[in-house]
Design an enzyme around this catalytic site. Structure first.
Site, mmCIF file in Angstrom:
data_model
loop_
_atom_site.group_PDB
_atom_site.id
_atom_site.type_symbol
_atom_site.label_atom_id
_atom_site.label_comp_id
_atom_site.label_asym_id
_atom_site.label_seq_id
_atom_site.Cartn_x
_atom_site.Cartn_y
_atom_site.Cartn_z
ATOM 1 C CG HIS A 1 26.276 -26.761 1.691
ATOM 2 N ND1 HIS A 1 27.111 -27.313 0.734
ATOM 3 C CD2 HIS A 1 25.376 -26.014 1.010
ATOM 4 C CE1 HIS A 1 26.729 -26.905 -0.468
ATOM 5 N NE2 HIS A 1 25.679 -26.113 -0.331
ATOM 6 C CB CYS A 2 32.003 -26.720 2.925
ATOM 7 S SG CYS A 2 32.351 -27.865 4.294
ATOM 8 C CD1 TRP A 3 34.595 -32.597 -0.248
ATOM 9 C CD2 TRP A 3 32.771 -32.622 -1.532
ATOM 10 N NE1 TRP A 3 34.542 -33.824 -0.867
ATOM 11 C CE2 TRP A 3 33.432 -33.863 -1.666
ATOM 12 C CE3 TRP A 3 31.598 -32.411 -2.229
ATOM 13 C CZ2 TRP A 3 32.948 -34.888 -2.476
ATOM 14 C CZ3 TRP A 3 31.110 -33.436 -3.053
ATOM 15 C CH2 TRP A 3 31.793 -34.648 -3.170
ATOM 16 C CB SER B 1 30.447 -25.691 6.348
ATOM 17 O OG SER B 1 30.829 -26.926 6.928
ATOM 18 C CE1 TYR C 1 25.885 -30.357 -4.548
ATOM 19 C CE2 TYR C 1 27.940 -31.461 -5.092
ATOM 20 C CZ TYR C 1 26.697 -30.984 -5.468
ATOM 21 O OH TYR C 1 26.271 -31.146 -6.775
#
Length: 344
Positions: free
Chosen positions: A91-93, A99, A120
């Protein structure tokens, strides 16, 4: 094939969680048990962000590719080391390019990849909604040195649902609370850890929790939890002052004297100059029981003031001379005979 999963399914999916945000983003807050697996360093992320604002998306993407290109083989090798079963969660932001790019790279290299839809940011929304879920509670109060934390741990060993705020915050909740503790998490990460436990509690059984102020060291107790604590049924455990002093000396007897002195001096405005000086002298002489006796005058006064502020009668349980386990059993026996227990 790469899977796009909701937070609930993402939690349950196999493989390590790889957080591809920058180290600074990860340090501020991350999914519990996630591994920092940054695509960009903090400096590189700032560089790409500036390029995006000044020159547009296309140029920023090209810059990102230039930065990431030399790292690709290393990222794959690291991921395979972290995931010997060849399954990873990424995952990323916001579940966007970072991601997606890492997911493509790892999938191309032979790994099964699950991506968190919304990243996130979506997880933080889940944290807020999770902490707002009502749970029946029993709040355990008591003056400093009554061994509340040890009793909560014993209750957990007996199979009760326990939320240890101080344990999650790495702080004992007083001026001395950081002594002999690891660094505290950020308040954001504290909330993440709370939510992970909160979602596992059954709504059909009470959650035992220690009475705390809004701040546990630098960590702030979320409003959602604090409001439930203030409305919850509360009990107070009692021990004699000599017993409390003995427990405090056992806890802080191994602490660095300079740390004890610094923590005592932070109380000077409330403790008063003379009492502070007296307590410090006792510490220097190695008489921690005498020092604790001086400091307890402040903490006891604060505790009584909070009881008056609450404005409600709180039942007491005397656990004098009991071990933590015996005290836990005593609390269980007592509360099950109280009328309000059936509503928990």
């Amino acid at each position: 094939m790469t899977q796009l999963l909701s937070i609930t399914d993402f939690w349950q999916a196999p493989g390590p969680i790889l957080d591809v945000r920058s180290p600074g983003e990860y340090a501020q807050g991350h999914l519990p048990h996630a591994v920092s697996f940054p695509l960009f360093s903090d400096e590189e992320r700032a560089q790409v962000g500036t390029c995006y604002k000044q020159q547009g998306k296309e140029t920023a993407v090209e810059l990102g590719l230039e930065i990431v290109g030399p790292k690709m083989a290393g990222l794959v090798k690291q991921a395979k080391t972290l995931a010997p079963e060849r399954q990873v969660r990424v995952h990323c932001w916001r579940g966007g390019m970072r991601s997606g790019s890492v997911g493509w790279l790892l999938e191309t290299s032979g790994l099964d990849v699950a991506l968190l839809t919304g990243g996130y940011k979506a997880f933080r929304g889940w944290v807020r909604s999770t902490l707002a879920m009502p749970r029946p509670m029993i709040v355990v109060g008591g003056m400093t040195g009554t061994g509340k934390t040890d009793i909560l741990h014993a209750l957990r060993d007996l199979g009760e649902q326990v939320l240890d705020l101080e344990g999650l915050a790495n702080h004992r909740g007083s001026s001395y609370g950081a002594l002999m503790q690891p660094p505290q998490p950020s308040t954001e990460q504290f909330e993440n850890l709370l939510a992970e436990q909160w979602c596992q509690f059954s709504p059909d059984r009470p959650v035992w929790i220690e009475a705390e102020s809004r701040q546990v060291g630098a960590c702030r107790v979320p409003d959602e939890i604090m409001q439930q604590m203030e409305a919850a049924n509360t009990l107070e455990i009692l021990r004699s002052e000599p017993e409390r002093l003995k427990l405090l000396v056992e806890i802080y007897g191994q602490a660095d004297p300079d740390g004890l002195i610094a923590a005592t001096e932070r109380l000077q405005r409330r403790l008063g100059g003379l009492r502070t000086q007296t307590a410090v002298e006792h510490i220097k002489q190695g008489d921690l029981a005498a020092a604790a006796s001086v400091v307890l005058s402040y903490y006891d006064r604060t505790y009584r003031h909070d009881l008056v502020r609450r404005g409600k009668e709180i039942p007491t349980v005397n656990v004098a001379e009991m071990s933590a386990m015996d005290a836990a059993r005593c609390l269980l026996y007592q509360v099950k005979n109280w009328e309000w227990y059936s509503s928990c």
